[in-house]
Design a protein around this motif. Structure first.
Motif, short mmCIF file in Angstrom:
data_model
loop_
_atom_site.label_atom_id
_atom_site.label_comp_id
_atom_site.label_asym_id
_atom_site.label_seq_id
_atom_site.Cartn_x
_atom_site.Cartn_y
_atom_site.Cartn_z
N LEU A 1 -16.64 -7.32 -81.15
CA LEU A 1 -16.97 -6.33 -82.16
C LEU A 1 -16.04 -5.13 -82.14
O LEU A 1 -15.72 -4.55 -83.18
CB LEU A 1 -18.41 -5.84 -81.95
CG LEU A 1 -19.51 -6.88 -82.09
CD1 LEU A 1 -20.84 -6.32 -81.58
CD2 LEU A 1 -19.65 -7.33 -83.54
N THR A 2 -15.59 -4.73 -80.97
CA THR A 2 -14.80 -3.51 -80.81
C THR A 2 -13.41 -3.68 -81.41
O THR A 2 -12.77 -4.73 -81.25
CB THR A 2 -14.67 -3.15 -79.32
OG1 THR A 2 -15.99 -3.04 -78.77
CG2 THR A 2 -13.93 -1.85 -79.12
N LEU A 3 -12.94 -2.64 -82.07
CA LEU A 3 -11.62 -2.66 -82.70
C LEU A 3 -10.81 -1.48 -82.19
O LEU A 3 -11.06 -0.32 -82.54
CB LEU A 3 -11.76 -2.58 -84.22
CG LEU A 3 -12.51 -3.72 -84.90
CD1 LEU A 3 -12.86 -3.36 -86.33
CD2 LEU A 3 -11.67 -5.00 -84.86
N ALA A 4 -9.84 -1.76 -81.33
CA ALA A 4 -8.93 -0.72 -80.83
C ALA A 4 -7.79 -1.43 -80.09
O ALA A 4 -8.03 -2.44 -79.41
CB ALA A 4 -9.65 0.25 -79.89
N PRO A 5 -6.57 -0.91 -80.19
CA PRO A 5 -5.45 -1.60 -79.52
C PRO A 5 -5.56 -1.54 -78.00
O PRO A 5 -6.06 -0.56 -77.44
CB PRO A 5 -4.23 -0.81 -80.02
CG PRO A 5 -4.76 0.55 -80.37
CD PRO A 5 -6.14 0.30 -80.90
N ILE A 6 -5.11 -2.60 -77.36
CA ILE A 6 -5.01 -2.68 -75.90
C ILE A 6 -3.56 -2.43 -75.55
O ILE A 6 -2.66 -3.06 -76.12
CB ILE A 6 -5.48 -4.06 -75.41
CG1 ILE A 6 -6.97 -4.26 -75.73
CG2 ILE A 6 -5.23 -4.23 -73.91
CD1 ILE A 6 -7.50 -5.67 -75.47
N ASP A 7 -3.31 -1.51 -74.64
CA ASP A 7 -1.94 -1.04 -74.43
C ASP A 7 -0.97 -2.15 -74.04
O ASP A 7 -1.11 -2.75 -72.97
CB ASP A 7 -1.93 0.08 -73.38
CG ASP A 7 -0.66 0.90 -73.48
OD1 ASP A 7 0.41 0.39 -73.08
OD2 ASP A 7 -0.73 2.02 -74.01
N ARG A 8 0.01 -2.38 -74.89
CA ARG A 8 0.96 -3.48 -74.69
C ARG A 8 1.93 -3.19 -73.54
O ARG A 8 2.47 -4.11 -72.92
CB ARG A 8 1.70 -3.77 -75.98
CG ARG A 8 2.49 -2.62 -76.53
CD ARG A 8 3.07 -2.88 -77.92
NE ARG A 8 4.08 -3.94 -77.89
CZ ARG A 8 3.92 -5.12 -78.51
NH1 ARG A 8 2.79 -5.36 -79.20
NH2 ARG A 8 4.86 -6.03 -78.45
N ASP A 9 2.19 -1.90 -73.24
CA ASP A 9 3.14 -1.58 -72.18
C ASP A 9 2.61 -1.94 -70.80
O ASP A 9 3.38 -2.00 -69.84
CB ASP A 9 3.49 -0.09 -72.21
CG ASP A 9 4.23 0.30 -73.49
OD1 ASP A 9 4.85 -0.58 -74.11
OD2 ASP A 9 4.16 1.49 -73.86
N LEU A 10 1.30 -2.16 -70.70
CA LEU A 10 0.71 -2.53 -69.42
C LEU A 10 0.55 -4.04 -69.27
O LEU A 10 0.06 -4.51 -68.24
CB LEU A 10 -0.66 -1.86 -69.27
CG LEU A 10 -0.62 -0.38 -68.87
CD1 LEU A 10 -1.98 0.27 -69.06
CD2 LEU A 10 -0.15 -0.24 -67.42
N ILE A 11 0.93 -4.80 -70.29
CA ILE A 11 0.75 -6.25 -70.25
C ILE A 11 2.03 -6.92 -69.77
O ILE A 11 3.13 -6.66 -70.29
CB ILE A 11 0.36 -6.79 -71.64
CG1 ILE A 11 -0.97 -6.17 -72.10
CG2 ILE A 11 0.29 -8.31 -71.64
CD1 ILE A 11 -1.35 -6.51 -73.53
#
Length: 599
Positions: free
Chosen positions: A544-554
């Motif tokens: 349900l949640t909509l917000a970006p997950i930080d790509r620099d940490l992936i």
């Protein structure tokens, strides 16, 4: 203002006056609430501990405070080791500790309005084993020495309209009446504040961050109910909403009113009701049936209107959080941003929707070493500057009339170290594993918990909190009965099968003491799944949640093809949904943060 050490001495002096050798101080209220009003913050007043779960035991020569793994660091920062010993649960518990530390002839007091019958029986047996006695007290001794104890909130009740609740209060009472008939009961005493709010389609403002009112309710087999609430909380609109089938009484008369249940069979939830209530009913001549509050399961399984409301709240909340994440990423490296100012800025972003009613809990705004405290609470005294080289963790949520949100994101300030990226990616792998899980009906959260932990376990890592908790519909951000956690984790009763309509969090994490913390949290909706060729009824999750997950940490090298597909699909949905709402530079920033990740 007396220090915590002075307060401990004052309590011991009070115990001597009452001919007691000890006293137990839980962090709850007379409704067994997790979050309590200021008037019930006895543990914080006595010890200085500001976590949301804990218990203290004070004896003449020693005192101990009991907390779980979420507060291992926090309790030691806030509570004096010179006055208190620190005890970890579930390795032990208060009754077991009393059985080891009490001795023959001791009288240990407890407030029967703050403990369940089950706890009382366990503690009494443990003390009896060493020749000591557990004593029920008519007045809490802390209340006798807490000179400036706040009064309960006077905030008025408010109607939660059917257009948001999805079901009328009369229909809910009729369902409870049917349940009572099937159970062979005449009435049920409902004490949990969120249960009362849900049953009667009411909301309040008596507990910080949770829209409930201090009240009791008794529902009867004829579909009527009695509501016990402070008279000043009633309004004409609430009276009209309740109608003639709900009789309203002063909350102060509740205990005495239980005598009217003489000769009746009364259902009382042994996990949610305090011992004083069942004791009074039995003394009056009523028969107590230890049955679960009949509103618990229907409250947890959201109806289509509540699900639609939560989706709307998630979109609104996600837009505010995205604006905040952009602000942190750009402002923090320049300096001048603190944990406290960041939390305040996020509140402003959420409030700009015009629909925010409150935060759903005090934001966990934590940078560097504070991120390793899972339930850290920032204060003006503790607030640290957010500086380059750190990970900044923000766990927060909003209370909207159409839904309650809870989301955690981590932002690297500058370039993250390789270890940080490794740990973050393992947490992400666990998060994805749970989000994509498919499981048969009858599965409980304890059976799913290890799915989220395995990528960390593979590297010899773990985290000391549950993976998921239920979330209410404009109610408590922590809602039972379902959870996703190890069976021994504090806060849960018997394992509860997941059902369609339940909303739970998905929040694996990793914490390096003194350095940083990582947690990725989205809310999940339990839905039915049909698998080609399968013949068992299956369930799964919708995120349900909509917000970006930080790509620099992936670290893409640690992700499987399926995991890469999930994160890219999730980011595509986040950008497609939120960018039109955001517009301008915020939309451009979001789209850049949601571009496809490749190896």
């Amino acid at each position: 203002m007396p220090t915590p050490s002075a307060r401990l001495r004052a309590l011991r002096d009070q115990l001597v006056r009452e001919r007691l050798d000890g006293f137990v101080v839980p962090l709850t209220d007379e409704h067994m609430s997790e979050y309590v009003g200021d008037y019930a913050q006895r543990l914080a007043w006595l010890t200085g501990f500001e976590g949301s779960a804990g218990t203290a035991v004070v004896l003449a020569e020693e005192a101990a405070i009991f907390t779980d793994g979420r507060y291992t660091i926090q309790v030691r920062e806030q509570v004096s080791a010179a006055d208190w010993s620190f005890v970890s649960v579930p390795e032990t518990n208060v009754p077991a500790w009393l059985g080891e530390h009490a001795h023959a002839g001791m009288r240990v007091g407890y407030d029967p309005w703050l403990h369940t019958r089950g706890w009382v029986e366990e503690a009494r047996a443990a003390l009896a084993g060493v020749g000591a006695e557990l004593v029920a007290l008519e007045r809490n001794p802390i209340d006798s020495i807490w000179a400036d104890r706040p009064a309960p909130s006077p905030a008025p009740l408010a109607v939660h309209p059917e257009r948001l609740a999805g079901r009328g209060a009369a229909a809910k009472r009729a369902d409870v009446a049917d349940w009572l008939a099937a159970a062979g009961a005449d009435a049920t005493v409902i004490t949990a504040l969120d249960s009362i709010a849900w049953l009667l389609n009411l909301r309040g403002a008596d507990v910080a961050r949770t829209p409930v009112a201090l009240a009791y309710a008794v529902a009867h087999a004829d579909g009527t109910a009695d509501l016990y609430v402070a008279p000043e909380k009633m309004t004409a609109a609430v009276a009209e909403h309740l109608g003639n089938a709900v009789r309203v009484h002063d909350r102060a008369t509740f205990a005495a009113s239980l005598d009217s249940l003489a000769g009746k069979r009364v259902a009382i939830d042994p996990a949610l009701a305090v011992a004083a209530i069942a004791d009074r009913v039995e003394r009056a001549g009523g028969t107590v049936l230890p049955l679960r509050d009949p509103t618990v399961l229907p409250r947890a399984t959201k109806n289509p209107v509540e699900v639609a409301g939560h989706r709307a709240a998630s979109l609104r909340d996600g837009a505010a959080l995205t604006r905040f994440l952009r602000w942190v990423a750009e402002a923090a490296p320049r300096g001048g941003v603190t944990e406290l100012s960041a939390a305040e800025r996020l509140s402003v972003f959420r409030a700009e929707s015009g629909l925010l009613r409150d935060q759903s809990f005090d934001a966990i705004s934590a940078t560097g070493p504070h991120g390793a405290i899972p339930h850290y609470r920032v204060t003006p005294e503790s607030s640290l500057p957010i500086e380059p080289g750190q990970l900044y963790l923000i766990d927060s949520g909003g209370q909207y009339e159409d839904g309650t949100t809870d989301v955690t994101r981590v932002v690297p300030i500058g370039s993250p170290r390789d270890e940080m990226r490794d740990r973050f990616t393992r947490v992400l792998k666990g998060h994805i594993a749970l989000a994509t899980a498919t499981f048969p009906r009858g599965t409980n959260g304890g059976q799913l918990d290890s799915i989220a932990r395995r990528p960390l376990w593979d590297a010899g890592l773990d985290y000391a909190h549950g993976t998921g908790h239920g979330v209410g519909s404009y109610l408590s951000v922590h809602e039972g009965p379902a959870r996703i956690a190890k069976p021994s984790y504090p806060g849960g009763g018997p394992a509860e099968p997941l059902l369609p309509g339940m909303i739970l969090s998905n929040e694996p994490g990793y914490y390096k003491a003194g350095a940083y913390g990582i947690r990725i949290e989205n809310l999940l909706l339990v839905v039915e799944r049909e698998l080609p060729g399968g013949d068992a009824p299956m369930l799964g999750f919708d995120t349900l949640t909509l917000a970006p997950i930080d790509r620099d940490l992936i670290d893409p090298a640690l992700l499987t093809d399926a995991e890469l597909t999930w994160i890219n699909a999730y980011h595509h949905r986040v950008a497609a949904t939120l960018a039109p709402v955001l517009g301008g530079d915020d939309a451009a920033w979001l789209e850049a943060r949601c571009t496809r990740i490749t190896r």
